[in-house]
Design a protein around this motif. Structure first.
Motif, mmCIF file in Angstrom:
data_model
loop_
_atom_site.group_PDB
_atom_site.id
_atom_site.type_symbol
_atom_site.label_atom_id
_atom_site.label_comp_id
_atom_site.label_asym_id
_atom_site.label_seq_id
_atom_site.Cartn_x
_atom_site.Cartn_y
_atom_site.Cartn_z
ATOM 1 N N ALA A 1 2.430 1.486 -3.564
ATOM 2 C CA ALA A 1 1.437 1.485 -4.715
ATOM 3 C C ALA A 1 1.014 3.655 -3.711
ATOM 4 O O ALA A 1 0.496 3.775 -5.472
ATOM 5 C CB ALA A 1 0.000 1.031 -4.057
ATOM 6 N N ARG A 2 0.972 3.734 -3.387
ATOM 7 C CA ARG A 2 0.352 5.257 -2.596
ATOM 8 C C ARG A 2 1.566 6.473 -3.650
ATOM 9 O O ARG A 2 1.258 7.278 -3.748
ATOM 10 C CB ARG A 2 0.509 5.581 -0.978
ATOM 11 C CG ARG A 2 0.685 6.575 -0.458
ATOM 12 C CD ARG A 2 0.025 7.983 0.705
ATOM 13 N NE ARG A 2 0.235 8.440 1.092
ATOM 14 C CZ ARG A 2 -0.750 9.131 1.435
ATOM 15 N NH1 ARG A 2 -1.665 8.459 1.182
ATOM 16 N NH2 ARG A 2 -0.947 10.107 1.734
ATOM 17 N N LYS A 3 2.733 5.969 -2.875
ATOM 18 C CA LYS A 3 4.276 6.889 -3.770
ATOM 19 C C LYS A 3 3.949 6.543 -5.293
ATOM 20 O O LYS A 3 4.646 7.129 -6.212
ATOM 21 C CB LYS A 3 5.403 6.254 -3.074
ATOM 22 C CG LYS A 3 5.098 5.962 -1.510
ATOM 23 C CD LYS A 3 5.628 8.078 -1.267
ATOM 24 C CE LYS A 3 5.095 7.996 -0.034
ATOM 25 N NZ LYS A 3 5.584 9.731 0.530
ATOM 26 N N THR A 4 3.826 5.951 -6.054
ATOM 27 C CA THR A 4 3.872 5.289 -7.571
ATOM 28 C C THR A 4 2.901 5.933 -8.295
ATOM 29 O O THR A 4 2.831 5.761 -9.757
ATOM 30 C CB THR A 4 4.685 4.093 -8.279
ATOM 31 O OG1 THR A 4 3.730 2.900 -7.084
ATOM 32 C CG2 THR A 4 5.977 3.885 -6.729
ATOM 33 N N MET A 5 1.354 5.405 -7.920
ATOM 34 C CA MET A 5 0.608 5.805 -8.467
ATOM 35 C C MET A 5 -0.545 6.977 -8.245
ATOM 36 O O MET A 5 0.046 7.850 -7.737
ATOM 37 C CB MET A 5 -0.931 4.410 -8.041
ATOM 38 C CG MET A 5 -0.573 3.162 -8.109
ATOM 39 S SD MET A 5 -2.105 2.076 -7.574
ATOM 40 C CE MET A 5 -2.888 2.693 -8.953
ATOM 41 N N ALA B 1 0.677 -1.035 -0.017
ATOM 42 C CA ALA B 1 -0.401 0.373 -0.209
ATOM 43 C C ALA B 1 0.506 1.474 0.121
ATOM 44 O O ALA B 1 0.643 2.167 -0.683
ATOM 45 C CB ALA B 1 -0.851 0.077 1.788
ATOM 46 N N PHE B 2 1.588 1.177 1.263
ATOM 47 C CA PHE B 2 2.487 2.520 0.456
ATOM 48 C C PHE B 2 3.590 2.179 -0.269
ATOM 49 O O PHE B 2 3.563 3.883 -1.300
ATOM 50 C CB PHE B 2 3.844 2.363 1.817
ATOM 51 C CG PHE B 2 4.846 3.415 2.166
ATOM 52 C CD1 PHE B 2 4.851 4.605 2.505
ATOM 53 C CD2 PHE B 2 6.147 3.081 1.426
ATOM 54 C CE1 PHE B 2 5.983 5.812 2.649
ATOM 55 C CE2 PHE B 2 6.914 3.452 1.607
ATOM 56 C CZ PHE B 2 7.257 5.484 2.069
ATOM 57 N N PRO C 1 -9.473 14.009 -3.604
ATOM 58 C CA PRO C 1 -10.254 13.523 -2.202
ATOM 59 C C PRO C 1 -11.747 13.461 -2.849
ATOM 60 O O PRO C 1 -12.403 14.520 -3.443
ATOM 61 C CB PRO C 1 -9.130 14.262 -1.192
ATOM 62 C CG PRO C 1 -8.616 15.171 -2.301
ATOM 63 C CD PRO C 1 -8.349 15.402 -3.337
ATOM 64 N N HIS D 1 -2.125 10.611 -8.477
ATOM 65 C CA HIS D 1 -2.687 11.360 -7.243
ATOM 66 C C HIS D 1 -4.497 11.199 -8.131
ATOM 67 O O HIS D 1 -4.239 11.840 -8.911
ATOM 68 C CB HIS D 1 -2.625 11.953 -6.340
ATOM 69 C CG HIS D 1 -0.665 11.999 -5.314
ATOM 70 N ND1 HIS D 1 -1.540 10.619 -4.765
ATOM 71 C CD2 HIS D 1 0.136 11.473 -6.312
ATOM 72 C CE1 HIS D 1 0.040 10.722 -3.716
ATOM 73 N NE2 HIS D 1 0.353 11.482 -4.238
ATOM 74 N N GLN D 2 -5.643 10.645 -7.056
ATOM 75 C CA GLN D 2 -6.831 11.103 -6.713
ATOM 76 C C GLN D 2 -7.590 12.306 -6.451
ATOM 77 O O GLN D 2 -6.441 13.016 -5.690
ATOM 78 C CB GLN D 2 -7.989 10.168 -7.790
ATOM 79 C CG GLN D 2 -7.337 9.227 -8.637
ATOM 80 C CD GLN D 2 -8.004 8.118 -9.249
ATOM 81 O OE1 GLN D 2 -9.261 8.091 -7.607
ATOM 82 N NE2 GLN D 2 -7.971 7.598 -9.438
ATOM 83 N N SER E 1 -13.681 0.063 -9.791
ATOM 84 C CA SER E 1 -13.368 0.404 -10.537
ATOM 85 C C SER E 1 -13.971 0.571 -12.146
ATOM 86 O O SER E 1 -12.851 1.629 -12.569
ATOM 87 C CB SER E 1 -11.430 -0.571 -11.165
ATOM 88 O OG SER E 1 -11.772 -1.960 -11.825
#
Length: 244
Positions: free
Chosen positions: A48-52, A45-46, A57, A54-55, A215
């Motif tokens: 993915a948060r750094k690489t995917m 998860a960490f 909020p 951002h959308q 999705s």
């Protein structure tokens, strides 16, 4: 769904020796597997948060109900209902897939209607087709055959292996339990690799259907399938390499 697989493989690997009070090495191993899986999930998860990308909020707000201590009667009733629901749904899937495995193991028939050797069965041909992929993990055609229906339901692996060894075994083998058969036929490195496979391997097909619906496409399910299978194979290979 991983719990039946974990308990079977742990029982084949580790003796039921008490560590302290009610705690045993088998229970500690099971706890360690789930703790390892949760730690890896947090790490993924960490990353993915750094690489995917951002959308924006979400502005959704939900008011949570006040917390109350549950009543034992309600817990017992809820547990029974969920267990009955699981047995009603998963039991049918397990039975159906176990019948399919039995047919694949028992056929084709030889001359005079006699069953051919299990090494010439449809199941053996399917398992050997995956051997180039899973040979580095120590898996043979029997394990490979059991992994195929696991995409429908993970717990089917237990019944699938039981069916394969029941058809293959002689009278001496028939009196043994599945954990004894696994411990006799596979080295610890292979069984640990299989444990690592099920720590990371993707869930059943219905999970991907839900992810696709949530999705709105096949991109996210495709990414999930590729990276979980990659993690499962890498962890299994690493465990087999270290323990061999």
């Amino acid at each position: 769904a991983r719990l039946p697989v974990f308990t079977l493989l742990i029982a084949a690997l580790i003796p039921a020796t008490r560590v302290w009070g009610p705690f045993s090495w088998q229970g500690m191993a099971l706890f360690g597997l789930y703790a390892f899986a949760m730690a890896c999930a947090i790490l993924v998860a960490f990353v993915a948060r750094k690489t995917m990308p951002h959308q924006a909020p979400s502005m959704l707000l939900m008011e949570l109900p006040p917390y109350r201590l549950p009543k034992l009667r309600h817990l017992w009733r809820s547990t029974l209902n969920k267990a009955r629901l699981f047995m009603g749904k998963a039991g049918k899937v397990i039975l159906l897939l176990s019948l399919v495995i039995w047919v694949l193991v028992y056929f084709p028939r030889g001359k005079d209607g006699e069953a051919s050797a299990i090494s010439e069965s449809y199941a053996a041909h399917i398992g050997r087709a995956f051997e180039p992929i899973f040979a580095p993990l120590g898996f043979d055609w029997r394990i490979n055959t059991a992994l195929v229906p696991a995409m429908g339901a993970r717990e089917v692996v237990v019944s699938a292996l039981g069916t394969v060894f029941a058809v293959e075994g002689d009278e001496a083998t028939q009196s043994e339990g599945l954990k004894e058969i696994l411990a006799k036929n596979y080295p610890p490195a292979t069984l640990v690799a299989l444990l690592m496979w099920f720590v990371f391997a993707p869930q059943c097909i219905s999970t991907f259907a839900v992810i696709r619906r949530e999705s709105g496409g096949w991109v996210v399910p495709g990414i999930l399938l590729v990276y979980t299978l990659g993690l499962a194979w890498t962890a299994g290979w690493f465990a087999h390499f270290i323990l061999s």
